[in-house]
Design a protein around this motif. Structure first.
Motif, PDB file in Angstrom:
ATOM      1  N   LYS A 142       0.841  -1.195   0.000  1.00 49.44           N
ATOM      2  CA  LYS A 142       0.000   0.000   0.000  1.00 49.44           C
ATOM      3  C   LYS A 142       0.884   1.256   0.000  1.00 49.44           C
ATOM      4  O   LYS A 142       1.971   1.257   0.594  1.00 49.44           O
ATOM      5  CB  LYS A 142      -0.904   0.019   1.239  1.00 49.44           C
ATOM      6  N   PRO A 143       0.443   2.326  -0.657  1.00 46.67           N
ATOM      7  CA  PRO A 143       1.266   3.545  -0.703  1.00 46.67           C
ATOM      8  C   PRO A 143       1.314   4.273   0.639  1.00 46.67           C
ATOM      9  O   PRO A 143       0.309   4.358   1.349  1.00 46.67           O
ATOM     10  CB  PRO A 143       0.572   4.398  -1.770  1.00 46.67           C
ATOM     11  N   PHE A 144       2.489   4.778   0.977  1.00 44.21           N
ATOM     12  CA  PHE A 144       2.659   5.639   2.143  1.00 44.21           C
ATOM     13  C   PHE A 144       2.274   7.055   1.755  1.00 44.21           C
ATOM     14  O   PHE A 144       2.604   7.524   0.653  1.00 44.21           O
ATOM     15  CB  PHE A 144       4.120   5.596   2.592  1.00 44.21           C
ATOM     16  N   SER A 145       1.567   7.772   2.640  1.00 41.92           N
ATOM     17  CA  SER A 145       1.131   9.133   2.299  1.00 41.92           C
ATOM     18  C   SER A 145       1.034  10.001   3.549  1.00 41.92           C
ATOM     19  O   SER A 145       1.225   9.536   4.681  1.00 41.92           O
ATOM     20  CB  SER A 145      -0.232   9.101   1.595  1.00 41.92           C
ATOM     21  N   PRO A 170       1.020   2.530   9.779  1.00 39.41           N
ATOM     22  CA  PRO A 170       0.131   2.512   8.614  1.00 39.41           C
ATOM     23  C   PRO A 170      -1.330   2.723   9.011  1.00 39.41           C
ATOM     24  O   PRO A 170      -1.924   1.880   9.702  1.00 39.41           O
ATOM     25  CB  PRO A 170       0.355   1.114   8.027  1.00 39.41           C
ATOM     26  N   LYS A 171      -1.895   3.817   8.590  1.00 41.54           N
ATOM     27  CA  LYS A 171      -3.281   4.149   8.938  1.00 41.54           C
ATOM     28  C   LYS A 171      -4.240   3.043   8.514  1.00 41.54           C
ATOM     29  O   LYS A 171      -5.170   2.697   9.262  1.00 41.54           O
ATOM     30  CB  LYS A 171      -3.672   5.472   8.268  1.00 41.54           C
ATOM     31  N   HIS A 172      -4.010   2.453   7.351  1.00 39.17           N
ATOM     32  CA  HIS A 172      -4.971   1.470   6.827  1.00 39.17           C
ATOM     33  C   HIS A 172      -5.023   0.186   7.648  1.00 39.17           C
ATOM     34  O   HIS A 172      -5.978  -0.581   7.541  1.00 39.17           O
ATOM     35  CB  HIS A 172      -4.663   1.143   5.357  1.00 39.17           C
ATOM     36  N   LEU A 173      -4.013  -0.036   8.501  1.00 37.26           N
ATOM     37  CA  LEU A 173      -4.017  -1.228   9.343  1.00 37.26           C
ATOM     38  C   LEU A 173      -4.385  -0.924  10.803  1.00 37.26           C
ATOM     39  O   LEU A 173      -4.622  -1.854  11.583  1.00 37.26           O
ATOM     40  CB  LEU A 173      -2.640  -1.900   9.319  1.00 37.26           C
ATOM     41  N   TYR A 174      -4.438   0.367  11.166  1.00 41.01           N
ATOM     42  CA  TYR A 174      -4.691   0.735  12.554  1.00 41.01           C
ATOM     43  C   TYR A 174      -5.970   1.521  12.772  1.00 41.01           C
ATOM     44  O   TYR A 174      -6.556   1.452  13.863  1.00 41.01           O
ATOM     45  CB  TYR A 174      -3.504   1.548  13.097  1.00 41.01           C
TER      46      TYR A 174
END
Length: 553
Positions: free
Chosen positions: A117-120, A181-185
């Motif tokens: 996944k992209p880091f942003s 990672p926001k998408h996992l937390y």
């Protein structure tokens, strides 16, 4: 180890460092082409990780084993060079507004999390708002004055402060400000998220396996963003972190070549000189500058017998710090007079109350406080808990037990594992005395004040205020230093802060610690900055094949 041997050991280390500098200079001048070495790719590095971490991300727990490990999985926004200067990492550049209330980061493009996944900028914003401000033991005060975070695009983060926060720039590496990672937390119970122990980062190595009690394995990240002259880092194929609880076994593994890298003074201090003389090993002292470590005796001031400052002063007068340094720490330290270590010359103050070794004065203070000797000669019976990071801390507690016994205080030394220790001291606060070390870092606001700020008491956050110290004056000084835009004013405030806490003495500074690393002689470029011990090993490489034991055995 006597003083001359200590000087010999430190001199040998300097010789090793000077030799490396000399070789580099000769190569640069073209005087000896044969001395030049090119980094080679490949190999497995076996490192000691002791004790075993409780958790694998230092965004949530800043214990040293976690920090040493997780810097290889996660990146920070910046890195630090050997002069404490900032280098780009996840942030390629940054600006601070004239009033020091706005900090803008321009993030590196094309960086991916290990799951693809992209880091942003959304990851940075979410981590700051949900982790750094609320959970991280040090960052709660550093980012306390953040009013908002803007993300105008995927590669820009703008942080707005209500007051200047000059200390922020001292804590933006992978240990000080680790990005999750926001998408996992997002939307999860952060402290119990399963990815805390199977971490997904952006760093040079990818998590593969954790065999509890045995080892943790990382493998090279083939998509890592950092390249040197067209060659992608890291150079190593794999890092295996072995859990080796016994100090003697760690020394033997290093000597046999089964382990090639071991930080935080990993062997019995009496063995350090012997190992440093072996041709297959070297002792490294660089890379610890950023952490500014100090060892101290935390006193639970909520216990009735420790509420009286005279009792706390008596504890300090009962301990001979010079003998403690020589006998327990073999000279790998320096008696401390303040929680701000002397190497932080800008902030350190010698103009503080001092408590020299004076058992008679200790006894008089205890008498004045009403703690008279009983018929058995005992004034008080208490417990002492020590950081379960090795024999040095156990021996420290035993030394303090003997010192206090001489003034009529009977001490029971309690041993426990790390989770029990942190729960007892920082959660339940069911303790009397605790032997622990903290990293002070490059700015007292980053690492020192957390031990004294009343706002962190009782929050079950390890490595914060466990003494229960509450001082309106100390809190005010901390908060003024946090908000000041003048470094001169901040220095003056921190010197007043040291005066206050050394007068109240909720904790007793014992030593400024001098850690060292033992590593294989053929392991190169393990130190690239002042924070190396909490930075990644992406620059490390072997100039010949190491002998590597099977970590699974």
């Amino acid at each position: 180890m006597n003083t001359s041997k200590i000087h010999h050991l430190h001199a040998r280390t300097r010789k090793l460092l000077n030799l490396g500098l000399t070789l580099g200079l000769l190569t640069a001048l073209g005087l000896s082409a044969q001395l030049a070495q090119a980094q080679t790719r490949g190999g497995t590095l076996t490192a000691i990780l002791q004790p075993e971490p409780v958790i694998l991300t230092s965004a949530l727990n800043t214990a040293s084993p976690t920090g040493f490990f997780s810097a290889n999985v996660f990146d920070g926004l910046v890195e630090y060079d050997n002069d404490f200067k900032l280098r780009p990492a996840l942030a390629e550049s940054w600006e601070v507004s004239k009033d020091s209330k706005t900090l803008t980061f321009h993030l590196r493009r094309g960086v991916k999390w290990h799951d693809g996944k992209p880091f942003s900028s959304a990851d940075v914003k979410w981590t700051l708002e949900n982790v750094w401000k609320k959970i991280h033991p040090r960052n709660q005060i550093i980012f306390n004055t953040v009013t908002s975070v803007d993300t105008p695009d995927d590669n820009t983060v703008v942080i707005h402060f209500s007051e200047p926060s000059l200390a922020v720039l001292s804590s933006l590496n992978s240990n000080g400000a680790q990005v999750l990672p926001k998408h996992l937390y997002e939307g999860t119970d952060i402290l119990n998220n399963p990815y805390n122990n199977k971490p997904v980062g952006t760093g040079p190595f990818v998590f593969k396996e954790w065999s509890k009690g045995n080892y943790i394995t990382l493998e090279r990240n083939p998509d890592y963003w950092d390249k040197s002259k067209g060659v992608s880092k890291p150079y190593l194929d794999r890092i295996v972190f072995k859990i080796v609880p016994d100090a003697g076994a760690r020394a033997a593994a290093l000597e046999k070549g089964e382990v090639q890298y071991a930080p935080f003074s990993p062997v019995p201090l009496k063995d350090a000189e012997r190992l440093a003389k072996l041709p297959n090993l070297k002792l490294e002292t660089r890379g610890y500058d950023w952490i500014s470590p100090w060892l101290f005796l935390d006193v639970n001031v909520d216990k009735p017998y420790f509420k009286d400052v005279r009792v706390r002063q008596a504890l300090a007068h009962a301990i001979d710090l010079n003998a403690f340094n020589k006998v327990v720490w073999y000279g790998f330290g320096k008696p401390a007079v303040s929680p701000v270590v002397s190497t932080l010359k800008q902030f350190h103050s010698e103009d503080v109350p001092k408590y020299g070794y004076d058992p008679k004065k200790a006894e008089a203070l205890l008498d004045e406080a009403g703690l008279k000797r009983g018929a058995d000669g005992v004034r008080l019976r208490i417990n002492i808990d020590y950081l379960p990071y090795g024999d040095d801390y156990k021996r420290s507690s035993e030394y303090i037990r003997q010192a206090l016994k001489r003034v009529g205080i009977e001490v029971n030394v309690r041993a426990q594992d790390t989770p029990t220790f942190t729960r007892r001291v920082y959660g339940e606060r069911d303790y009397d005395l605790s032997v622990v070390w903290f990293a002070g870092f490059a700015d007292p606001l980053v690492g020192v004040t957390r031990a004294y700020w009343s706002n962190s008491i009782g929050k079950n956050i390890p490595w914060t205020n466990a003494s229960g110290y509450r001082s309106a004056e100390a809190d005010k000084l901390i908060e003024q230093a946090q908000a000041s835009a003048s470094q001169t004013e901040r220095v003056a405030l921190f010197k007043k802060f040291q005066q206050r806490v050394q007068t109240d003495l909720p904790s007793i500074p014992l030593l400024e610690l001098h850690f060292f690393t033992v590593q294989a002689a053929n392991l190169k470029d393990t130190v690239s900055g002042v924070d190396q011990i909490y930075s990644s090993l992406k620059n490390a490489w072997f100039d010949s094949a190491p002998k590597v034991a099977d970590a699974s055995k």
